[in-house]
Design an enzyme around this catalytic site. Structure first.
Site, short mmCIF file in Angstrom:
data_model
loop_
_atom_site.label_atom_id
_atom_site.label_comp_id
_atom_site.label_asym_id
_atom_site.label_seq_id
_atom_site.Cartn_x
_atom_site.Cartn_y
_atom_site.Cartn_z
N LEU A 109 0.81 -1.22 0.00
CA LEU A 109 0.00 0.00 0.00
C LEU A 109 0.84 1.27 0.00
CD1 LEU A 109 -2.85 -0.91 2.53
CD2 LEU A 109 -3.14 -0.36 0.11
N LYS A 110 1.99 1.22 0.63
CA LYS A 110 2.79 2.43 0.79
C LYS A 110 3.86 2.59 -0.29
CE LYS A 110 2.07 2.56 5.80
NZ LYS A 110 1.15 3.70 5.78
N THR A 111 3.75 1.80 -1.33
CA THR A 111 4.71 1.90 -2.44
C THR A 111 4.12 2.75 -3.55
OG1 THR A 111 5.60 -0.28 -1.90
CG2 THR A 111 6.11 0.60 -4.07
#
Length: 340
Positions: A109-111
Site C-alpha cells: 500500500l505504501k509503495t
C-alpha cells in the site's frame, strides 16, 4: 503472467529459455563504500532485466521477468516503467493487469510505484467506476494511507464524472463515522467540498459553509481534543474569509475547565453545541483558537493572547513550550514596535 509469490523457480541463468539473453551485472566500483547485499535471486533477475532493456525486447517473458522483480522489490521504478511499455507494445488485456494490481496494491500500500502504474492502466481503460470500490476496500486495510487517498482524489478529478462524485460525501462521512480523528478523511472532505468545483445542488456556497461549520462543531463536541477537526474548522473559516471571532461563543467553553458535574448551561445554543460530559477540558486547540482571536483583535486583547499562550507553554501543552514562547515573543515584539 501471475506468479504466486511462494512459488520457487530456478534462477534465470539456469533456464534454457533465457540462454539467448546476455545478462548485465550492476556496475559497481572495485571497492564500493557501502555494497548492497542482494539475494542471489534478485541479483540474477535484475542482471537479466538489464540485458532485456539493452536489447529492447518486449515479449510475454518480459512481463514474467518484471513481475518477478516487482514482487521482490515493489519500488523498482525501472521495472514498472518497462513493464508498462511492454504491456502497451503487446496490447495485453489490461483488465488482467488490474487484477494483478489488486493483489500487489494491498500487499504494498505504501509503495508509490504500485499506484502510479495503476493510474497509467486506468487512463488506458477509461473505466474508473470499479476503482472507487477497490479504493474503499484498500482503505479498510490502512484507513490513513496517503497513496490510497491521493489515488482516490486523482480518479475523481481526472475523470470528473458526476456519477463518481455523487456518493463521495457519504463515503467520507462514513469514514469519519468510523474514526472521527482520521486526518486523511478530513482532508478529503475539504477536497470534495471546497477544492473540486461546484456540484449540482451545491450552488449556494454560503449554505455549504454553514453546513460544514455545523458538521465540524458537532464532531468537536464529540471529541474536543481532536486536532484534525479543529484544522478543518479553521480551513472552512479561512476559505470563506470568516473571522475566527465569529465562533468565539462556540469555542470559549472548550477553552475552559470542565464545569462541575450537573451544572446546567446558562443558554442553550443549538448552533454552538457544548462539550460532551466526559470531555477532557480545557482543550489545547480551543485555547489556541481563543488566543488567535485576541491576537487578531489587537490592542488590549493582545495581553489576553499572551496569557493564553503562557498557559499553553507552562501547563496545558508544555511539550510545545518553545513554540508558545516564540508566539509570545513575536507578539511582544509587534506590540513594542507599535508603541514606539
Amino acid at each position: 503472467m501471475n506468479i504466486p509469490a511462494e512459488e520457487e523457480k530456478p534462477l534465470y541463468s539456469q533456464r534454457s529459455e533465457w540462454a539467448d539473453v546476455v545478462p548485465l551485472e550492476q556496475y559497481e566500483n572495485a571497492t564500493p563504500l557501502a555494497p548492497i547485499f542482494y539475494t542471489d535471486e534478485y541479483r540474477d533477475a535484475t542482471n537479466y532485466f538489464r540485458g532485456i532493456v539493452k536489447s529492447g525486447e518486449m515479449s510475454p517473458r518480459v512481463l514474467e521477468l518484471t513481475e518477478n522483480i516487482i514482487r521482490q522489490n515493489p519500488g523498482h521504478y525501472s521495472a514498472w516503467q518497462y513493464r508498462y511499455k511492454t504491456l502497451m507494445a503487446l496490447k495485453s488485456p489490461l483488465d488482467d493487469e488490474l487484477q494483478l494490481m489488486d493483489e500487489l496494491a494491498i500487499k504494498h500500500l505504501k509503495t508509490y510505484q504500485v499506484w502510479h502504474h495503476r493510474r497509467l492502466l486506468v487512463q488506458q481503460t477509461r473505466n474508473p467506476g470499479p476503482e472507487l470500490e477497490f479504493i474503499a476496500n484498500s482503505l479498510q486495510v490502512d484507513t490513513k494511507n496517503y497513496h490510497t487517498w491521493s489515488y482516490r482524489q486523482w480518479i475523481l478529478a481526472y475523470f470528473n464524472d458526476d456519477a463518481l462524485w455523487s456518493h463521495e460525501l457519504d463515503f467520507v462521512e462514513s469514514m469519519l463515522e468510523n474514526d472521527v480523528r482520521n486526518n486523511s478523511a478530513w482532508h478529503h472532505r475539504f477536497f470534495v467540498v471546497f477544492q473540486s468545483g461546484v456540484r449540482n445542488g451545491d450552488e449556494d456556497r454560503e449554505a455549504i459553509v454553514r453546513r460544514e461549520l455545523a458538521f465540524a462543531k458537532e464532531r468537536i463536541a464529540i471529541a474536543p481534543n481532536n486536532p484534525s477537526v479543529w484544522n478543518y474548522l479553521r480551513g472552512v473559516l479561512d476559505h470563506a474569509k470568516i473571522p475566527y471571532s465569529e465562533l468565539q461563543a462556540f469555542v470559549l467553553p472548550y477553552s475552559l475547565p470542565q464545569p462541575p458535574l450537573g451544572t446546567p448551561p446558562e443558554i442553550v445554543d443549538l448552533e454552538s453545541p457544548l462539550p460532551s460530559k466526559d470531555s477532557q477540558l480545557p482543550c489545547v486547540a480551543a485555547i489556541e483558537f481563543m488566543a488567535d482571536i485576541h491576537e487578531a483583535a489587537g490592542g488590549d486583547d493582545s495581553v489576553k493572547a499572551v496569557e493564553l499562550w503562557k498557559s499553553l507553554a507552562n501547563e496545558h501543552d508544555s511539550i510545545h513550550k518553545r513554540y508558545w514562547e516564540y508566539r509570545i515573543a513575536q507578539s511582544l515584539k509587534i506590540k513594542s514596535a507599535g508603541d514606539s
